[in-house]
Design a protein around this motif. Sequence first.
Motif, PDB file in Angstrom:
ATOM      1  N   PHE A 103     100.253 -23.074  72.428  1.00 20.42           N
ATOM      2  CA  PHE A 103      99.136 -22.059  72.336  1.00 20.42           C
ATOM      3  C   PHE A 103      98.003 -21.279  72.893  1.00 20.42           C
ATOM      4  O   PHE A 103      97.079 -22.616  72.411  1.00 20.42           O
ATOM      5  N   ALA A 104      97.791 -20.537  72.925  1.00 17.55           N
ATOM      6  CA  ALA A 104      96.812 -20.118  73.527  1.00 17.55           C
ATOM      7  C   ALA A 104      95.210 -19.856  72.681  1.00 17.55           C
ATOM      8  O   ALA A 104      95.924 -19.517  71.272  1.00 17.55           O
ATOM      9  N   PRO A 105      94.767 -20.536  73.215  1.00 19.67           N
ATOM     10  CA  PRO A 105      93.506 -20.569  71.924  1.00 19.67           C
ATOM     11  C   PRO A 105      92.639 -18.815  71.648  1.00 19.67           C
ATOM     12  O   PRO A 105      92.061 -19.285  70.610  1.00 19.67           O
ATOM     13  N   GLY A 106      93.200 -18.091  72.490  1.00 19.04           N
ATOM     14  CA  GLY A 106      92.429 -16.920  71.697  1.00 19.04           C
ATOM     15  C   GLY A 106      93.341 -15.578  71.981  1.00 19.04           C
ATOM     16  O   GLY A 106      94.753 -15.603  72.052  1.00 19.04           O
ATOM     17  N   PHE A 107      92.874 -14.221  72.845  1.00 20.83           N
ATOM     18  CA  PHE A 107      93.966 -13.485  72.835  1.00 20.83           C
ATOM     19  C   PHE A 107      93.855 -13.557  73.993  1.00 20.83           C
ATOM     20  O   PHE A 107      93.667 -11.982  74.533  1.00 20.83           O
ATOM     21  N   SER A 108      93.851 -14.193  74.740  1.00 16.43           N
ATOM     22  CA  SER A 108      94.086 -14.176  76.070  1.00 16.43           C
ATOM     23  C   SER A 108      95.403 -13.918  76.864  1.00 16.43           C
ATOM     24  O   SER A 108      96.944 -14.575  75.523  1.00 16.43           O
TER      25      SER A 108
END
Length: 534
Positions: A103-108
């Motif tokens: 899962f991506a760490p942020g809203f990337s």
Amino acid sequence: MREEMAEREAAELARGHPKPRSPEGWGLLLALWYLTFYEPVVTERHLRRKNMEFIFIRFSAWQFAGCDKLWAGLVTTLCDSVRHHFGALPLSVFHVLGSRPRFAPGFSHAEWILKRGTCLKLWGLLAVLAAGLSILLVALLVPGVKDHHALKVVGSAVTSLSGSGLVLGAVSVLKNLLVSEKQKIERLTNSDRFASQLGFMSKVRGEVQVLVDFLNFMEIFERRRLRVVLQITSLDSCYPEKVAGVLNAINTLLSDSHSPFIFILAVDPSVIVPCLEQTGCMKGLADNGYLYLNRTVSLPFSIPQMGARSRLRCLEAAVRTREDLMYRIITGNVERRRDKCQGGVGGIHAAPGWREADEEAVRCIHQAFRCLHDGEDALARYLPCSGANVRRIVNTIPITLRLLLHRDGSSCVAQCPSPRAATAWVVMADQWPCRLSWALQCLEDAWQCQPAPRLATRSLWSVFQENVGELSALRQQLHNVLSLDQDPELFQTFLARDFPFSVADARQLLPVTVNLDHSIRHKMGLLRGLDRLQ
């Protein structure tokens, strides 16, 4: 589900989202490139995607009923179907080089991250291989250096070590390409020690987990959600232990909250529940099979009873399988025309008796089916809701009418019951085999004690009504047979009002009744005789 899939796909394209990819043609090369050098990332944009592809897999439990572990057949069918859908090469490369999506760490919005470790290892191996080949070529070709054996040894060693790493990777891919997940699980289950083998289920679970990770990878590559839909049928035709094993396998595959599997379990609970209650999986559930099913099935859907229109459509579908009816008419017309031509030129005429009888049988069969198709006819209301029962009735009517017409020759055609009456008798024998068998057994016993003329004028319903109390007293011994009957109130309406068969009709139709198990009647006669002795 296919319509929903197409509508979602069109809606996503209308919103300006990128077109989905497929691992075919150039897409296969692109998929292998991403499998080797990139790691997938589950982003917010991917979670918001609405387009979806369903991968349908049919699993008929009856086909695997002979194996020791039916659940292993379910898992191998799943693995083999996914491998066939995406191709063996992408799945084999994923086994060796693929990465589990994270899962991506942020809203990337970046869905792919370069595998720096893999790239460094690959470039390092290639660099060492190039250096080793250079040293080896220099030691072999440059004058004045050929005599230095040390350079040859160093070049050969460096080339062999670096090349062996690349060869091992290629061999691993080739091994997974040749040996599928289905073969791995079959090899484990075929072992004589597999039942006591420690970690056996963990190995099977590991193969399934690799399959789930591969599906998650392909979701990001294809730019759409993937769901594997397993349609499980014929489970109620298997032994109780195997039924419980399949349900346990379903629970195992669905244990992950992000599992991409959807199971459509098409079963008859009245058959499955007793199977579950006979096994040891009911411990702690008060031996309640319905409670176990409620904990397994997350979306119950009980198919409602067929309406009159649906029953007629089911009947039409069953009649279309009887191509022999139309074929006989066409063949008869061709042969009649050919005989007429041969007779005009002095040929020998064939005896027309068998052909006329056959044409009369076909006419009666079509008349019987027209009665079933007529929604205004009372007979159509008694058609069963089960497709299997409708097919049995459709297959039985032609045999019954042919036996009825040919039993005593063509002279008795006028004395035979009408096609509608014969059809109603077939329907009654299919829907109420226990009550009809009891009425016929009581009739047989009464025929041996009373004069035939006085008994022949009575109705079959009066015979049944006269002896129904005795049937009620034997209901414990005839419990399984009584469960075959449909609605008893409909039986009264059928035999007392809509189709009041007489004793004479019953004696005429009984010898040609092929869809009634006569062993039921014989058992009833034995029980009735023992009861009278007491």
